[in-house]
Write a protein that holds these residues in place. Structure first.
Motif, mmCIF file in Angstrom:
data_model
loop_
_atom_site.group_PDB
_atom_site.id
_atom_site.type_symbol
_atom_site.label_atom_id
_atom_site.label_comp_id
_atom_site.label_asym_id
_atom_site.label_seq_id
_atom_site.Cartn_x
_atom_site.Cartn_y
_atom_site.Cartn_z
ATOM 1 N N ALA A 159 -8.918 0.135 -11.050
ATOM 2 C CA ALA A 159 -9.386 -1.006 -10.252
ATOM 3 C C ALA A 159 -10.715 -0.687 -9.566
ATOM 4 O O ALA A 159 -11.623 -1.518 -9.545
ATOM 5 N N GLN A 195 -3.734 -2.215 -2.007
ATOM 6 C CA GLN A 195 -5.095 -2.743 -2.063
ATOM 7 C C GLN A 195 -5.830 -2.540 -0.743
ATOM 8 O O GLN A 195 -7.007 -2.184 -0.730
ATOM 9 N N TYR A 247 -14.968 -4.655 -4.726
ATOM 10 C CA TYR A 247 -13.519 -4.507 -4.885
ATOM 11 C C TYR A 247 -12.782 -5.683 -4.245
ATOM 12 O O TYR A 247 -11.854 -6.238 -4.833
ATOM 13 N N ARG A 303 -10.478 -8.245 -6.308
ATOM 14 C CA ARG A 303 -9.051 -8.436 -6.050
ATOM 15 C C ARG A 303 -8.751 -9.885 -5.695
ATOM 16 O O ARG A 303 -7.715 -10.407 -6.076
ATOM 17 N N HIS A 334 -8.867 -11.772 -8.967
ATOM 18 C CA HIS A 334 -7.692 -11.385 -9.745
ATOM 19 C C HIS A 334 -6.450 -12.119 -9.224
ATOM 20 O O HIS A 334 -5.639 -12.613 -10.004
#
Length: 95
Positions: free
Chosen positions: A21, A63, A82, A86, A89
């Motif tokens: 990730a 996360q 990031y 996320r 996603h």
């Protein structure tokens, strides 16, 4: 340690998923601020350390730990990417 996914399924913690990730976020930033493989590993290990002591953690906690680890190591551009990754996603997930 187990990770409870959003659908309730529990899986063994896998540090490689964190590295994957972070790498996805890493390749979206400018070359000058991209992390090396060693730095990605360091971030993943720090995130794992933040979760130490828990038997079961939620995906969201993992996360958050990754984001916190990126910030701790001053990788702000990758952290921003990031967070965006996320969020995108999550929007694409079907529950």
């Amino acid at each position: 340690m187990k990770v409870r996914k959003r659908n309730g399924v529990e899986q063994d913690f896998d540090i490689e998923k964190i590295k994957k990730a972070v790498n996805k976020a890493n390749v979206t930033v400018e070359k000058e601020v991209q992390l090396t493989e060693e730095q990605i590993t360091e971030v993943a290990e720090t995130a794992k350390e933040f979760l130490k002591g828990f038997n079961i953690v939620k995906v969201q906690q993992v996360q958050d730990a990754v984001e916190k680890a990126l910030m701790k190591h001053n990788h702000y551009e990758v952290a921003k990417s990031y967070v965006i990754y996320r969020d995108e996603h999550l929007k694409n997930k079907k529950f």
